[in-house]
Design a protein around this motif. Structure first.
Motif, PDB file in Angstrom:
ATOM      1  N   ILE A 193      19.014  57.325  35.237  1.00 27.94           N
ATOM      2  CA  ILE A 193      18.810  55.882  35.189  1.00 27.94           C
ATOM      3  C   ILE A 193      19.942  55.395  34.555  1.00 27.94           C
ATOM      4  O   ILE A 193      20.702  55.529  33.525  1.00 27.94           O
ATOM      5  CB  ILE A 193      17.805  55.844  34.323  1.00 27.94           C
ATOM      6  CG1 ILE A 193      16.413  56.501  34.483  1.00 27.94           C
ATOM      7  CG2 ILE A 193      17.394  54.322  34.012  1.00 27.94           C
ATOM      8  CD1 ILE A 193      15.348  56.472  33.538  1.00 27.94           C
ATOM      9  N   ASP A 194      20.641  54.247  35.461  1.00 30.84           N
ATOM     10  CA  ASP A 194      21.908  53.614  34.867  1.00 30.84           C
ATOM     11  C   ASP A 194      21.569  52.525  33.942  1.00 30.84           C
ATOM     12  O   ASP A 194      22.394  51.345  33.871  1.00 30.84           O
ATOM     13  CB  ASP A 194      22.505  53.341  36.237  1.00 30.84           C
ATOM     14  CG  ASP A 194      23.081  54.390  37.050  1.00 30.84           C
ATOM     15  OD1 ASP A 194      23.098  55.407  36.830  1.00 30.84           O
ATOM     16  OD2 ASP A 194      23.421  53.938  38.301  1.00 30.84           O
ATOM     17  N   GLY A 195      21.132  52.782  32.965  1.00 27.49           N
ATOM     18  CA  GLY A 195      21.067  52.014  31.863  1.00 27.49           C
ATOM     19  C   GLY A 195      20.000  50.783  32.198  1.00 27.49           C
ATOM     20  O   GLY A 195      18.945  51.099  32.014  1.00 27.49           O
ATOM     21  N   THR A 196      20.739  49.773  32.617  1.00 29.90           N
ATOM     22  CA  THR A 196      19.764  48.438  32.669  1.00 29.90           C
ATOM     23  C   THR A 196      19.167  48.415  34.264  1.00 29.90           C
ATOM     24  O   THR A 196      19.531  49.074  35.096  1.00 29.90           O
ATOM     25  CB  THR A 196      20.595  46.968  32.523  1.00 29.90           C
ATOM     26  OG1 THR A 196      21.714  47.152  33.516  1.00 29.90           O
ATOM     27  CG2 THR A 196      20.947  47.264  31.026  1.00 29.90           C
ATOM     28  N   LYS A 197      17.951  47.643  34.423  1.00 29.16           N
ATOM     29  CA  LYS A 197      17.389  47.365  35.721  1.00 29.16           C
ATOM     30  C   LYS A 197      18.575  46.908  36.646  1.00 29.16           C
ATOM     31  O   LYS A 197      18.555  47.398  37.731  1.00 29.16           O
ATOM     32  CB  LYS A 197      16.363  46.512  35.619  1.00 29.16           C
ATOM     33  CG  LYS A 197      15.497  46.408  36.875  1.00 29.16           C
ATOM     34  CD  LYS A 197      14.375  45.340  36.640  1.00 29.16           C
ATOM     35  CE  LYS A 197      13.846  45.010  38.056  1.00 29.16           C
ATOM     36  NZ  LYS A 197      13.414  46.066  39.020  1.00 29.16           N
ATOM     37  N   TYR A 198      19.423  45.925  36.180  1.00 34.12           N
ATOM     38  CA  TYR A 198      20.473  45.443  37.148  1.00 34.12           C
ATOM     39  C   TYR A 198      21.433  46.612  37.467  1.00 34.12           C
ATOM     40  O   TYR A 198      21.747  46.594  38.455  1.00 34.12           O
ATOM     41  CB  TYR A 198      21.126  44.420  36.214  1.00 34.12           C
ATOM     42  CG  TYR A 198      22.430  43.857  36.906  1.00 34.12           C
ATOM     43  CD1 TYR A 198      22.285  43.100  38.172  1.00 34.12           C
ATOM     44  CD2 TYR A 198      23.691  44.374  36.584  1.00 34.12           C
ATOM     45  CE1 TYR A 198      23.594  42.977  38.820  1.00 34.12           C
ATOM     46  CE2 TYR A 198      24.746  44.296  37.232  1.00 34.12           C
ATOM     47  CZ  TYR A 198      24.862  43.567  38.465  1.00 34.12           C
ATOM     48  OH  TYR A 198      26.010  43.221  38.838  1.00 34.12           O
ATOM     49  N   ALA A 199      21.816  47.414  36.485  1.00 29.14           N
ATOM     50  CA  ALA A 199      22.818  48.372  36.943  1.00 29.14           C
ATOM     51  C   ALA A 199      22.209  49.336  37.814  1.00 29.14           C
ATOM     52  O   ALA A 199      22.905  49.876  38.717  1.00 29.14           O
ATOM     53  CB  ALA A 199      23.484  49.017  35.695  1.00 29.14           C
ATOM     54  N   HIS A 200      20.982  49.927  37.545  1.00 29.16           N
ATOM     55  CA  HIS A 200      20.483  50.959  38.234  1.00 29.16           C
ATOM     56  C   HIS A 200      20.224  50.269  39.591  1.00 29.16           C
ATOM     57  O   HIS A 200      20.689  51.113  40.741  1.00 29.16           O
ATOM     58  CB  HIS A 200      19.070  51.428  37.786  1.00 29.16           C
ATOM     59  CG  HIS A 200      18.369  52.466  38.501  1.00 29.16           C
ATOM     60  ND1 HIS A 200      18.445  53.653  37.919  1.00 29.16           N
ATOM     61  CD2 HIS A 200      17.623  52.366  39.523  1.00 29.16           C
ATOM     62  CE1 HIS A 200      17.791  54.617  38.579  1.00 29.16           C
ATOM     63  NE2 HIS A 200      17.293  53.754  39.625  1.00 29.16           N
TER      64      HIS A 200
END
Length: 420
Positions: free
Chosen positions: A165-172
């Motif tokens: 999971i790449d941290g934040t929703k935006y990053a992911h």
């Protein structure tokens, strides 16, 4: 190792002034003297950790995937039952003298081959009993192929689990999309929360790219979804605009100063979680021993693809320079490749005895030399993390929290970071 204790005196600890940020050179040196142990190598790879690529297929097609969307240019390939058994036989023929061996299920999405995983666990547990070993299991998953049967099984067999999971929703959602380009964050988080119902031994790995590097400062978003163990890594093997540039690494190195302060404040306020970018180094500091190898690939770790081909690690799969043999060649043990951190810039680096060198694939990607561990930009990140970890270590020790904190975080019992 004495060089590591001089950076504070040289004004290199952090570049900005915060109360109590400085570290007493003498006190820190006294509390963390490093034992300079002699480096020894195995005669052959005495396997403690084997990663099995049971499925080269994945519901996602992540832009930065070094495995070509989890297929490694071998689409929809799964490991056969006979190859799985052969790999396990190979593991136990050349296993470590230690009491514990470990199998990681990898892909692609390994849970697509759940039936094979179940067979492997049963076969491996029988083998372990015959050899007088304890066997542990882990799985690296997208958390998109989840059922109650899977949740119950991995809980029953005490799996360690790694979820991306790449941290934040935006990053992911920027890079981790389904093959039809739909975003995946909400479904991945839902799967993660399902897994957490019966297994809290879950590591989240977040990948940083040129477009998402600043999102690391918002890492508390991971705490908000229930994570208690996570780490960040930089994208590997990219030539597009996703890859970090030199300025990105400089900025990230500086950000670890701020992150260290945030993490320490949380710990002192009783918010206990494992931030692997720091705790990896905290454990090494606490052991007070020289680290000779940052990665133990070919020393006690091997990777096996669906055809039974043995590779240095998961990042080398399909690369001729990384192939070491095949599990069907049961009488041909793998010999350590002798990765040497005493070459290049490593030799004169103040962090050398804590770092032990970098990722072998990163070095290969940078230099074309499979035996070189130095990637200048990633070394910059390691040094920044180590300085931050020393700052955290010192202040926790000064306040009497160090021992209890190290005992409480999950990575204290993990012999290996799960492959991702």
């Amino acid at each position: 190792m004495a060089e590591v204790y001089t950076f504070e005196e040289n004004g290199e600890l952090f570049s900005f002034d915060i109360n109590n940020m400085t570290v007493s050179h003498d006190e820190f040196h006294e509390s963390t003297a490093i034992v300079n142990t002699e480096r020894t190598r195995n005669d052959i790879c005495r396997i403690k950790f084997m990663s099995l690529h049971v499925a080269h297929e994945c519901p996602l097609y992540c832009e930065y995937c070094y495995g070509s969307g989890g297929e490694y240019d071998t689409p929809s390939m799964r490991m056969s039952r006979s190859t799985m058994m052969q790999a396990v036989d190979y593991l136990f023929k050349y296993c470590t003298n230690d009491n514990i061996v470990h199998i990681n299920f990898f892909g692609g999405e390994p849970l697509l081959a759940f039936d094979l995983i179940k067979e492997c666990v049963e076969y491996s547990e029988d083998k372990a009993q015959k050899y007088g070993k304890k066997i542990e299991f882990s799985v690296s998953t997208s958390a998109l192929v989840i059922s109650q049967e899977i949740i119950d099984f991995i809980s029953q067999h005490n799996f360690s689990v790694s979820v991306s999971i790449d941290g934040t929703k935006y990053a992911h959602d920027k890079h981790r999309k389904f093959r039809n380009q739909n975003t995946s964050y909400d479904k991945v988080v839902a799967g993660f929360k399902q897994l957490m119902e019966k297994n809290d031994n879950i590591l989240i790995t977040a990948t940083l790219t040129h477009h998402t590097i600043d999102e690391i400062i918002k890492y508390h978003d991971l705490l908000d979804i229930g994570a208690n163990n996570f780490r960040f890594k930089t994208v590997t093997g990219m030539t597009s605009d996703i890859k970090l540039v030199d300025e990105d690494y400089d900025r990230l190195a500086t950000m670890y100063e701020r992150l260290a302060k945030m993490y320490l404040d949380d710990i002192l306020e009783g918010k206990i979680y494992d931030f692997g970018d720091f705790t990896k180094w905290l454990h090494r500091l606490n052991k007070k021993k020289t680290v000779h190898f940052n990665c133990t690939a070919t020393e006690d770790y091997l990777n096996v693809d669906p055809n039974g081909e043995i590779y240095i690690c998961h990042k080398y799969v399909g690369i001729p320079n990384g192939r070491l043999g095949n599990v069907y060649q049961i009488d041909s043990p793998v010999k350590p490749l002798g990765f040497d951190t005493e070459i290049g810039k490593c030799r004169n680096c103040w962090a050398h005895n804590l770092c032990g060198g970098g990722c072998y694939y990163d070095g290969f990607e940078t230099t074309g030399n499979s035996y070189h561990t130095c990637n200048t930009n990633k070394c910059k990140i390691h040094r920044s993390q180590i300085k931050a970890a020393i700052y955290i270590y010192y202040h926790l020790k000064q306040r009497g929290f160090l021992d209890s904190f190290l005992q409480s975080i999950t990575s204290a019992s993990n012999a290996y970071q799960l492959t991702v």
